[in-house]
Design an enzyme around this catalytic site. Sequence first.
Site, PDB file in Angstrom:
ATOM      1  N   GLU A  33       0.870  -1.128   0.057  1.00 33.38           N
ATOM      2  CA  GLU A  33      -0.237   0.227  -0.166  1.00 33.38           C
ATOM      3  C   GLU A  33       0.972   1.302   0.103  1.00 33.38           C
ATOM      4  OE1 GLU A  33      -3.253  -0.131   2.645  1.00 33.38           O
ATOM      5  OE2 GLU A  33      -3.156   2.244   2.821  1.00 33.38           O
ATOM      6  N   LYS A  48      -7.229  -1.034  11.499  1.00 38.91           N
ATOM      7  CA  LYS A  48      -6.768  -1.279  10.269  1.00 38.91           C
ATOM      8  C   LYS A  48      -5.413  -0.521  10.078  1.00 38.91           C
ATOM      9  CE  LYS A  48      -6.127  -1.671   5.734  1.00 38.91           C
ATOM     10  NZ  LYS A  48      -5.475  -0.918   4.808  1.00 38.91           N
ATOM     11  N   ASP A  54       3.985 -14.524  11.998  1.00 38.92           N
ATOM     12  CA  ASP A  54       2.653 -14.680  11.530  1.00 38.92           C
ATOM     13  C   ASP A  54       1.737 -13.781  11.898  1.00 38.92           C
ATOM     14  OD1 ASP A  54       0.223 -15.697  11.391  1.00 38.92           O
ATOM     15  OD2 ASP A  54       0.898 -17.525  12.646  1.00 38.92           O
ATOM     16  N   HIS A  81      -1.810  10.333  -0.859  1.00 32.51           N
ATOM     17  CA  HIS A  81      -2.092   9.249  -1.198  1.00 32.51           C
ATOM     18  C   HIS A  81      -1.797   9.192  -2.795  1.00 32.51           C
ATOM     19  CE1 HIS A  81      -2.990   5.207   0.154  1.00 32.51           C
ATOM     20  NE2 HIS A  81      -3.806   4.919  -0.617  1.00 32.51           N
TER      21      HIS A  81
HETATM   22  C1  MEV Z   1      -5.750   2.861   5.122  1.00 32.27           C
HETATM   23  O1  MEV Z   1      -5.125   1.774   4.859  1.00 32.27           O
HETATM   24  C2  MEV Z   1      -6.064   3.136   6.717  1.00 32.27           C
HETATM   25  C3  MEV Z   1      -6.767   4.206   7.027  1.00 32.27           C
HETATM   26  O2  MEV Z   1      -7.997   4.142   6.708  1.00 32.27           O
HETATM   27  C4  MEV Z   1      -6.838   4.254   8.584  1.00 32.27           C
HETATM   28  C5  MEV Z   1      -7.602   5.158   9.198  1.00 32.27           C
HETATM   29  O3  MEV Z   1      -8.729   5.292   8.786  1.00 32.27           O
HETATM   30  O4  MEV Z   1      -7.388   5.616  10.433  1.00 32.27           O
HETATM   31  C6  MEV Z   1      -6.252   5.510   6.471  1.00 32.27           C
END
Ligand code: MEV
Length: 428
Positions: free
Chosen positions: A82, A271, A287, A385
């Site tokens: 990513e 995430k 892992d 991004h």
């Molecule tokens: C993207 O991979 C991760 C985000 O969505 C985390 C977040 O929203 O805090 C940018």
Amino acid sequence: MTNQPTPKSKLRDVPVQDRLNLLAQMANLSEADVAALRNGLSFEQADHMVENVVATYALPLGIVTNLVVNGREVLAPMVIEEPSVVAGCSFAAKLARAGGGFTATADAPIMIGQMQVLDVPDINQARQAIAEATPELIEWLNVQNPITRDPYTRTVGIETRSISGMGVGTVIHMLIVHVLYDAGDAMGANMINTVCEALTPRIEALSGGRVNLRILSNLADHRLVRAKCRVLAADLVDEKAGTSGLPVVNRIVEASLFAEIDPYRATTHNKGIMNGIDAVAIATGNDWRAIEAGAHAYASRTGRYTSLTRWRINDEGDLTGEIEMPLAAGMVGGATRVHPSARAALKIMGVKTGRELAEVMASVGLAQNFAAIRALASEGIQRGHMSLHARQVAMAAGANGDQIERVAKQLVQEGIIRIDRAKEILAG
Ligand code: MEV
């Protein structure tokens, strides 16, 4: 700050073909380490790792710079597809560094092995019998049994629980045995599973029941790691808007509260944390599925899924952040030793123990989280991004060499980052 080591932020300034040599100097890598990173996993090595191997699969390995954990400069390798994750983490680490770096502590690496015991005539009596036999069982496992005896790891406790669930038309009562195992510098999965299997006849004899499953728990909640950091409000000044850092600090605290309260947001927030932790886990041959599973289960421990981090404003008006989560990461055993790039990755990090590795990983997770919510709470993440994303889109459309930058630039300028548009630009 005067007592912090010199920042190692030069990597991004040198051409890609020279970066590995610069990294080798920065991290004192040997020629063999450099070769391991350059060549990666051989086909033959891969064939010994999993079944039906037909190829190996490469991903980018990038280096997080500016990271200071417990006063030590750390270069953290990340394997991730990513865009913006490595850059975001390095940027966050730079701001945290100005606030004193990350302070992290990992608990002793105690894993839980579970044994499910069924058809027990009297669960209370069985629990009592196992409790009484525990010192002798531990001695047997750690000292006498050649299969479970290990110089670096050991069983440290045996606990029992009683649970019930509705089976087909009948309630099933279960005695659950938890074997607590100090995994040392390993993740410990194989060892703990071996111990649980070895214990089976002893537990069956003590309980009068029948052992069904014997497997570690990935909710390694004895093996917690915590990290914290401070970001100076002065470093969050929004020059374009002409505002002090305080509004950004407040917006980040609001973002934190959103994730603390709302499971929909917490999932995405976590995430983002795992973007960092998984990337280091993969780079070091750990892992990551086990770490992921443990993280999300821990985030639900109160019965409501919440965030793994928390951001607040302190008395000086600066931002403080903290993370707490289970982190079963090891640096011996499994792919950490077999995969040549994983071995080199551990060397790049300069970590000496599994606990130190977990401390760095938690700091990376906190940094990654900061990078994401700072961007979300100010300009939004798309701006940062887009240029890397545009390059990926250009490549997906078939761009090669110089075309990649040219097409990506045009996509960003037009604000249309789509593969169909990239194909048009390439064709035109
Ligand atoms: C993207 O991979 C991760 C985000 O969505 C985390 C977040 O929203 O805090 C940018």
